[in-house]
Design a protein around this motif. Structure first.
Motif, PDB file in Angstrom:
ATOM      1  N   THR A 191      21.811 -24.963  -8.990  1.00  0.00           N
ATOM      2  CA  THR A 191      22.094 -25.008  -7.560  1.00  0.00           C
ATOM      3  C   THR A 191      21.808 -26.390  -6.997  1.00  0.00           C
ATOM      4  O   THR A 191      22.620 -26.960  -6.259  1.00  0.00           O
ATOM      5  CB  THR A 191      21.242 -23.950  -6.825  1.00  0.00           C
TER       6      THR A 191
ATOM      7  N   VAL B 265      28.584 -24.458  -4.984  1.00  0.00           N
ATOM      8  CA  VAL B 265      27.484 -23.917  -5.789  1.00  0.00           C
ATOM      9  C   VAL B 265      28.044 -22.868  -6.751  1.00  0.00           C
ATOM     10  O   VAL B 265      28.829 -22.005  -6.353  1.00  0.00           O
ATOM     11  CB  VAL B 265      26.409 -23.312  -4.869  1.00  0.00           C
TER      12      VAL B 265
ATOM     13  N   TRP C   3      27.345 -20.145  -8.309  1.00  0.00           N
ATOM     14  CA  TRP C   3      27.251 -18.682  -8.229  1.00  0.00           C
ATOM     15  C   TRP C   3      27.878 -18.140  -6.953  1.00  0.00           C
ATOM     16  O   TRP C   3      27.867 -16.928  -6.726  1.00  0.00           O
ATOM     17  CB  TRP C   3      25.793 -18.234  -8.347  1.00  0.00           C
ATOM     18  N   LEU C   4      28.458 -19.037  -6.123  1.00  0.00           N
ATOM     19  CA  LEU C   4      29.039 -18.560  -4.854  1.00  0.00           C
ATOM     20  C   LEU C   4      30.312 -17.762  -5.079  1.00  0.00           C
ATOM     21  O   LEU C   4      30.537 -16.741  -4.431  1.00  0.00           O
ATOM     22  CB  LEU C   4      29.385 -19.747  -3.952  1.00  0.00           C
TER      23      LEU C   4
END
Lengths: 205, 205, 205
Positions: free
Chosen positions: A45, A55, A57-58
């Motif tokens: 991140t 980012v 994991w968005l």
């Protein structure tokens, strides 16, 4: 496909290391979730924020679900997992080695310079664990003499150097990750550590 | 208009909780300002950085001015405000509940997924306080057994779940915030806590 | 050209202050690198992330190389540099003063408001050091009574105020930085500190 799997595996290994901090302190399930997620995705991140790319994991829920799954699993089985002391540290070492190279590779791929890539590799591999330790109130890998950040540095730096010397990406990545892993493995198996700054130099001069 | 007012109120309540840390340690006015601002806007700032939207207090000075106003007020009256022990904790609980829902709602509104929205709700509601405690060198809500992060989780998760089941935004927000508030209120009034991981499981196996 | 040189000088001074933490703890070379880089570029990095402009060291490797150079130098000579106790604190004071003004100026230059600019000036000047102390497990400048953050506040606030009153940028910058430096210098030479919040007020009321 295999790459994606390896990536999830890296997050999972770090998430396990995070949730173990919660289990050792006897915390509740939400704390398991917190530390697993922080450790699992913290380093990547920071890397993405600094590179100003979305980012990771968005847009891809898998990473957070892996952290959730690990937390649930560890809530029931942390005491058993902790029994595997050394295998666990090796698993963490594999995660760290892979991430140091992947962090550097992602940085080069968005067009940033080699020096920046080395820094990002180290940050990706270690920042989640540092955050975890600071919030848990424990000494982080930075202030311990055992080799950890150093191995991430060798992984990221080795990859960037070999790429600069013209090796293909996959060969450079494999060799660099292996070097980092061996170095960290030496610390796990034989207690390898880097020489510290001698404070008593002051007396000698 | 009302919403804006509620938003400022949330920042103000968190800023009060921040400045009380400074008053308890007997720090100077700039420390009041630092902790009030950090706690007041920290969680929302992390949320906006991760979502890659403009940080909410950049274009709207009101938030920073609220933190400044709270710091000045608290510099003179912190000893009186602290006298309201329980009312103050309830005020903080209201702020936390509202922010857990608002953080999740903002995330859904920019098109991110439900899982991400839950994480962002929790982060918005709790991260400012965690940063404050880490910098002040005190144990944060994460490592305490009292229900706090759990309530934020219920607020954010409840809101996202009810939205997914088709409830209108306002109804879902009100119910979810109320649930979070009741849970946190139970912790304040009756010392509710979550069961912790039992370290002595190790002995049993 | 001169400006660029001053900028590198600021990073170098902060990097020295960072690596001294590593030398005092007797840590290894990678820790020197870590603390030098974190302290040297931490504050400006936070500023750029919040302003949503490219992080200043991403496209310009000089900053990271300065941190690397400082780390190497300090690895061999930290015990000698530490001998210069007071000169070193003055050097750090110059870095802090310059950065408080530069942080505020950069914020105004991208079109943000004066209140935001003051906050960013303070963050640029102090955040690297705060991060360093939190990770090193030492009390940061925020929780000490000695004037430090206050001086950064005067530098950033003074610059923004003088600009608002119509002074030219260079004059305002020079006066504001000088004010900050004098204030911090008073703390170094005469132990100036800000009055703290009196906890015993509670007894009086």
């Amino acid at each position: 496909m295999l790459l994606q799997l390896l990536d999830y595996l890296g997050v999972a290994v770090f998430a396990i290391a995070g949730s173990i901090v919660a289990s050792r302190k006897g915390l509740d399930f939400v704390a398991f979730l917190f530390f697993a997620t922080l450790t699992g995705i913290g380093g990547g991140t920071l890397r993405d924020l600094l590179l100003d790319v979305p980012v990771f994991w968005l847009k891809s829920e898998g990473y957070l679900l892996v952290c959730l799954g690990v937390s649930i699993f560890m809530w029931f089985f942390a005491h058993i997992v902790e029994g595997f002391g050394k295998p666990l540290r090796w698993a963490d070492a594999i995660g760290m080695s892979a991430y140091s190279v992947m962090g550097a590779a992602k940085t080069l791929s968005v067009g940033d310079t080699p020096v920046v890539a080395v820094l990002m590799g180290v940050a990706t591999a270690t920042f989640g664990g540092v955050l975890r330790d600071v919030i848990a109130g424990e000494p982080s890998a930075i202030v311990k003499s055992e080799i950890y950040v150093t191995a991430a540095f060798v992984g990221a730096g080795g990859f960037v150097a070999m790429k600069a010397f013209g090796l293909s990406g996959w060969v450079a990545a494999a060799i660099a990750a292996l070097l980092a892993l061996l170095l960290r493995g030496g610390a796990i198996e034989f207690g390898w550590s880097m020489p510290g700054y001698k404070n008593n130099k002051r007396k000698d001069t």
